[in-house]
Design a protein around this motif. Structure first.
Motif, PDB file in Angstrom:
ATOM      1  N   GLY A  49      12.439   6.786   8.086  1.00 28.05           N
ATOM      2  CA  GLY A  49      11.811   7.976   7.403  1.00 28.05           C
ATOM      3  C   GLY A  49      10.263   8.116   7.726  1.00 28.05           C
ATOM      4  N   ILE A  50       9.512   6.887   7.712  1.00 28.36           N
ATOM      5  CA  ILE A  50       8.149   6.624   8.033  1.00 28.36           C
ATOM      6  C   ILE A  50       7.900   7.396   9.464  1.00 28.36           C
ATOM      7  CG2 ILE A  50       6.099   5.243   8.225  1.00 28.36           C
ATOM      8  CD1 ILE A  50       7.313   3.697   5.538  1.00 28.36           C
ATOM      9  N   LYS A  51       8.768   7.155  10.230  1.00 27.10           N
ATOM     10  CA  LYS A  51       8.491   7.346  11.759  1.00 27.10           C
ATOM     11  C   LYS A  51       8.714   8.723  11.872  1.00 27.10           C
ATOM     12  CE  LYS A  51       9.993   2.817  13.975  1.00 27.10           C
ATOM     13  NZ  LYS A  51      11.266   2.222  14.824  1.00 27.10           N
ATOM     14  N   ALA A  52       9.717   9.356  10.964  1.00 30.68           N
ATOM     15  CA  ALA A  52       9.991  10.882  11.006  1.00 30.68           C
ATOM     16  C   ALA A  52       9.006  11.464  10.482  1.00 30.68           C
ATOM     17  CB  ALA A  52      11.281  11.009  10.627  1.00 30.68           C
ATOM     18  N   GLU A  57       0.792  -1.304   0.053  1.00 32.53           N
ATOM     19  CA  GLU A  57      -0.074   0.201  -0.103  1.00 32.53           C
ATOM     20  C   GLU A  57       0.823   1.263  -0.032  1.00 32.53           C
ATOM     21  OE1 GLU A  57      -3.206   0.272  -0.194  1.00 32.53           O
ATOM     22  OE2 GLU A  57      -3.369  -2.055  -0.360  1.00 32.53           O
ATOM     23  N   ASN A  58       0.456   2.231  -0.562  1.00 35.45           N
ATOM     24  CA  ASN A  58       0.897   3.671  -0.562  1.00 35.45           C
ATOM     25  C   ASN A  58       1.577   3.841   0.663  1.00 35.45           C
ATOM     26  OD1 ASN A  58       0.696   3.980  -3.121  1.00 35.45           O
ATOM     27  ND2 ASN A  58      -1.165   5.079  -3.010  1.00 35.45           N
ATOM     28  N   MET A  59       0.533   3.827   1.807  1.00 40.98           N
ATOM     29  CA  MET A  59       1.209   4.456   3.206  1.00 40.98           C
ATOM     30  C   MET A  59       2.560   3.413   3.627  1.00 40.98           C
ATOM     31  SD  MET A  59      -2.152   5.505   5.509  1.00 40.98           S
ATOM     32  CE  MET A  59      -0.995   5.754   6.500  1.00 40.98           C
ATOM     33  N   GLU A  60       2.522   2.362   3.271  1.00 38.03           N
ATOM     34  CA  GLU A  60       3.719   1.257   3.620  1.00 38.03           C
ATOM     35  C   GLU A  60       4.885   1.905   2.714  1.00 38.03           C
ATOM     36  OE1 GLU A  60       1.966  -2.381   2.978  1.00 38.03           O
ATOM     37  OE2 GLU A  60       1.419  -2.758   5.103  1.00 38.03           O
ATOM     38  N   ARG A  61       4.339   2.218   1.560  1.00 42.41           N
ATOM     39  CA  ARG A  61       5.839   2.473   0.774  1.00 42.41           C
ATOM     40  C   ARG A  61       6.610   3.811   1.268  1.00 42.41           C
ATOM     41  NH1 ARG A  61       5.173   1.625  -5.648  1.00 42.41           N
ATOM     42  NH2 ARG A  61       4.090  -0.319  -5.743  1.00 42.41           N
ATOM     43  N   GLY A  62       5.654   4.798   1.635  1.00 40.86           N
ATOM     44  CA  GLY A  62       6.307   6.048   2.104  1.00 40.86           C
ATOM     45  C   GLY A  62       6.736   6.692   0.622  1.00 40.86           C
ATOM     46  N   ASN A  63       7.160   8.020   1.008  1.00 37.87           N
ATOM     47  CA  ASN A  63       7.304   9.031  -0.108  1.00 37.87           C
ATOM     48  C   ASN A  63       8.675   9.450  -0.016  1.00 37.87           C
ATOM     49  OD1 ASN A  63       4.399   8.903  -1.171  1.00 37.87           O
ATOM     50  ND2 ASN A  63       3.947   9.930   0.811  1.00 37.87           N
ATOM     51  N   TRP A  98       9.570  19.375   7.856  1.00 39.79           N
ATOM     52  CA  TRP A  98      10.104  17.738   7.968  1.00 39.79           C
ATOM     53  C   TRP A  98      11.371  17.950   8.480  1.00 39.79           C
ATOM     54  CZ3 TRP A  98       6.154  15.150   7.161  1.00 39.79           C
ATOM     55  CH2 TRP A  98       5.087  15.759   6.167  1.00 39.79           C
ATOM     56  N   LYS A  99      11.330  18.299   9.898  1.00 42.75           N
ATOM     57  CA  LYS A  99      12.630  18.445  10.682  1.00 42.75           C
ATOM     58  C   LYS A  99      13.235  17.190  11.059  1.00 42.75           C
ATOM     59  CE  LYS A  99      10.906  22.819  12.894  1.00 42.75           C
ATOM     60  NZ  LYS A  99      11.487  23.806  11.787  1.00 42.75           N
ATOM     61  N   SER A 100      12.672  15.889  10.958  1.00 42.40           N
ATOM     62  CA  SER A 100      13.357  14.606  11.229  1.00 42.40           C
ATOM     63  C   SER A 100      13.659  13.808  10.249  1.00 42.40           C
ATOM     64  CB  SER A 100      12.431  14.005  12.265  1.00 42.40           C
ATOM     65  OG  SER A 100      11.878  14.791  13.325  1.00 42.40           O
ATOM     66  N   VAL A 101      13.121  14.245   9.019  1.00 41.71           N
ATOM     67  CA  VAL A 101      13.163  13.414   7.830  1.00 41.71           C
ATOM     68  C   VAL A 101      14.523  13.500   7.381  1.00 41.71           C
ATOM     69  CG1 VAL A 101      12.449  13.068   5.309  1.00 41.71           C
ATOM     70  CG2 VAL A 101      10.666  13.571   7.073  1.00 41.71           C
ATOM     71  N   PRO A 102      15.284  12.021   7.004  1.00 44.63           N
ATOM     72  CA  PRO A 102      16.505  11.968   6.534  1.00 44.63           C
ATOM     73  C   PRO A 102      16.691  12.419   5.205  1.00 44.63           C
ATOM     74  CG  PRO A 102      15.407   9.629   6.511  1.00 44.63           C
ATOM     75  CD  PRO A 102      14.468  10.745   7.170  1.00 44.63           C
ATOM     76  N   VAL A 103      17.825  13.069   4.867  1.00 43.43           N
ATOM     77  CA  VAL A 103      18.114  13.696   3.552  1.00 43.43           C
ATOM     78  C   VAL A 103      19.374  12.839   2.896  1.00 43.43           C
ATOM     79  CG1 VAL A 103      18.949  15.840   2.262  1.00 43.43           C
ATOM     80  CG2 VAL A 103      17.464  15.969   4.368  1.00 43.43           C
ATOM     81  N   ILE A 104      18.996  12.517   1.630  1.00 42.92           N
ATOM     82  CA  ILE A 104      20.032  11.870   0.556  1.00 42.92           C
ATOM     83  C   ILE A 104      20.554  13.066  -0.309  1.00 42.92           C
ATOM     84  CG2 ILE A 104      20.892  10.182  -0.980  1.00 42.92           C
ATOM     85  CD1 ILE A 104      18.896   8.500   0.375  1.00 42.92           C
ATOM     86  N   ASN A 116       8.946  11.304   3.589  1.00 44.65           N
ATOM     87  CA  ASN A 116       9.822  10.229   4.516  1.00 44.65           C
ATOM     88  C   ASN A 116      11.299  10.414   4.183  1.00 44.65           C
ATOM     89  OD1 ASN A 116       6.976   8.595   3.481  1.00 44.65           O
ATOM     90  ND2 ASN A 116       7.155   9.097   5.598  1.00 44.65           N
ATOM     91  N   VAL A 117      11.527  10.680   3.110  1.00 47.80           N
ATOM     92  CA  VAL A 117      12.951  10.794   2.667  1.00 47.80           C
ATOM     93  C   VAL A 117      13.105  11.686   1.548  1.00 47.80           C
ATOM     94  CG1 VAL A 117      14.877   9.680   1.392  1.00 47.80           C
ATOM     95  CG2 VAL A 117      13.447   8.319   3.019  1.00 47.80           C
ATOM     96  N   ILE A 118      14.196  12.776   1.817  1.00 48.66           N
ATOM     97  CA  ILE A 118      14.359  13.789   0.828  1.00 48.66           C
ATOM     98  C   ILE A 118      15.503  13.618  -0.050  1.00 48.66           C
ATOM     99  CG2 ILE A 118      14.599  16.225   0.421  1.00 48.66           C
ATOM    100  CD1 ILE A 118      13.400  16.497   3.242  1.00 48.66           C
ATOM    101  N   TRP A 119      15.375  13.569  -1.263  1.00 46.86           N
ATOM    102  CA  TRP A 119      16.425  13.367  -2.502  1.00 46.86           C
ATOM    103  C   TRP A 119      16.912  14.858  -2.786  1.00 46.86           C
ATOM    104  CZ3 TRP A 119      14.901   9.453  -6.366  1.00 46.86           C
ATOM    105  CH2 TRP A 119      14.904   8.240  -5.621  1.00 46.86           C
ATOM    106  N   PHE A 120      17.920  15.568  -2.260  1.00 49.16           N
ATOM    107  CA  PHE A 120      18.318  16.881  -2.226  1.00 49.16           C
ATOM    108  C   PHE A 120      19.351  16.727  -3.539  1.00 49.16           C
ATOM    109  CE2 PHE A 120      21.147  20.657  -1.067  1.00 49.16           C
ATOM    110  CZ  PHE A 120      20.402  21.484  -1.784  1.00 49.16           C
ATOM    111  N   CYS A 121      18.949  17.401  -4.768  1.00 49.60           N
ATOM    112  CA  CYS A 121      19.766  17.009  -5.947  1.00 49.60           C
ATOM    113  C   CYS A 121      20.931  18.336  -6.178  1.00 49.60           C
ATOM    114  CB  CYS A 121      19.026  17.002  -7.288  1.00 49.60           C
ATOM    115  SG  CYS A 121      17.945  15.449  -7.109  1.00 49.60           S
TER     116      CYS A 121
END
Length: 398
Positions: free
Chosen positions: A200-203, A2-8, A123-129, A95-100
């Motif tokens: 990321g989902i928890k964050a 499901e979308n909610m399990e996938r994360g964004n 999104w202060k807790s979300v991990p950044v790649i 849930n995760v950020i790709w900063f290009c």
């Protein structure tokens, strides 16, 4: 899945940095429209997903140079973020950020990271790649990774969120007649994102909850401010102000509105919890002691009605700020409405000697104010500051 399990995954960066080419490389098919130059091609936030990739991708409008006043990318992401906190939009959390960052540049300007910070402030807790696009050679990659580390080290807001730096070549790039840069880094990016997704989902959930709590807090202080003005107005009426019972209707209104805001249930336990707060503000020894002490303030050249107004407003503000503190503890699950003795202590503390000291200072400052709204605002603002400081120091909840 499901979308909610996938994360964004939010893909963000300067216009023309190659976000669309990256997305197509990740999916292995043409999902996003690509283009050349600095204009970019994404005109709105777009969502991409497939059965193969275990997460959804949100593509954003590219950042534009700072001299252009329109911040469409920042505004679009902020709007999306706020909407994700609304009921029915729970699957839109980031849930995760790709900063290009473009690998062909030699410097990552602080303004670009500030744009990232402004756009994703929720999104202060979300991990950044950090994805270094167009990273065509090993020497360039080493320089780019160093550049990113140095730039993020200077930015406290995001240094703790930086989870990975991954150089990528999204599509084959011909260097000259005899050499080319083959695609690489895409698999590592997918794997790293997948590994970070549970965190990321928890964050994302935590950040949405924090956003909602902050909004509730802002509305709550507005309610207290309005009720404080009402209290000041009632107190200013030239009648004997013997005890706090005269404020009971205002306090009941204030407490019920705050309880509704913090979604305090209306069961028997909740009623007892709310009644305990009202009792402290109206018939308790703490309230009567505070009034007696304040009425005996020496050396203040103010009319009796003004003194009464300050006392009334101070008590309403104190009860309101105390209710916010108590209701937040219940809302975040640290306390329950069954904790009657605890809430009584919290509210009595709001009318303690420190409260008397602060209202005395307020009375000494207010010498020429006749408008109840002005007096009410001063009282609310000062007591809000005082109580926010004491909440960090005291451990009544234990």
């Amino acid at each position: 899945m499901e979308n909610m399990e996938r994360g964004n995954v939010l893909v963000i960066g300067n216009s023309g940095v190659g976000k669309s080419t990256l997305i197509n490389a990740v999916f292995g098919e043409k999902k996003a429209e690509t283009g050349w130059g600095t204009k970019g091609t994404t005109v709105d936030l777009k969502i991409y997903e497939s059965k193969i990739i275990p997460f959804r991708i949100i593509d954003t409008i590219g950042f534009v140079p700072s001299f252009i006043k329109e911040h469409k990318a920042i505004n679009a992401v902020k709007k999306w973020s706020k909407n994700s906190a609304k009921e029915g939009h729970e699957d839109n959390k980031i849930n995760v950020i790709w900063f290009c960052v473009e690998g062909t540049t030699s410097k990552l300007f602080p303004e670009t990271i500030k744009d990232l910070s402004r756009a994703t402030s929720m999104w202060k807790s979300v991990p950044v790649i950090v994805v270094i696009t167009k990273s065509y050679s090993d020497p360039e990659r080493e320089k780019n990774i160093k550049m990113v580390n140095n730039a993020f080290a200077e930015q406290k807001r995001y240094s703790k969120n930086l989870a990975k730096i991954i150089p990528v070549v999204a599509s084959t790039y011909v260097l000259n007649d005899t050499a080319f840069a083959a695609p690489q880094g895409i698999t590592e990016l997918i794997d790293s994102t997948n590994e970070l997704m549970p965190e990321g989902i928890k964050a994302g959930k935590k950040d949405v909850f924090t956003f909602k709590l902050n909004r509730k807090r802002a509305f709550a202080h507005s309610i207290v401010g309005t009720c404080t003005v009402l209290g000041v107005t009632v107190g200013a009426v030239p009648v004997p102000f013997a005890d706090a019972l005269i404020l009971a209707p205002i306090e009941i209104l204030e407490i019920n509105k705050l309880a509704q805001l913090y979604e305090i249930n209306k069961g028997e336990d909740s009623k007892q919890f709310l009644n305990s707060i009202i009792e402290v503000g109206t018939v308790s020894i703490a309230a009567k002691t505070a009034i007696s002490a304040l009425k005996a303030i020496p050396g203040i050249n103010l009319a009796a009605c003004v003194i009464n107004a300050i006392i009334a407003g101070g008590i309403v503000a104190a009860i309101g700020e105390g209710s916010i503190y108590a209701f937040e503890k219940v809302y975040i699950g640290e306390k329950s409405v069954a904790d009657i003795d605890w809430v009584k202590k919290v509210m009595e503390l709001r009318l303690s000697s420190q409260f008397i000291e602060q209202v005395t200072l307020i009375a000494k400052k207010i010498t020429k104010m006749d408008n109840p709204k002005d007096i009410g605002k001063v009282i609310t603002d000062l007591l809000a500051i005082v109580f926010s400081v004491t909440d960090n120091k005291k451990t009544v909840e234990r």
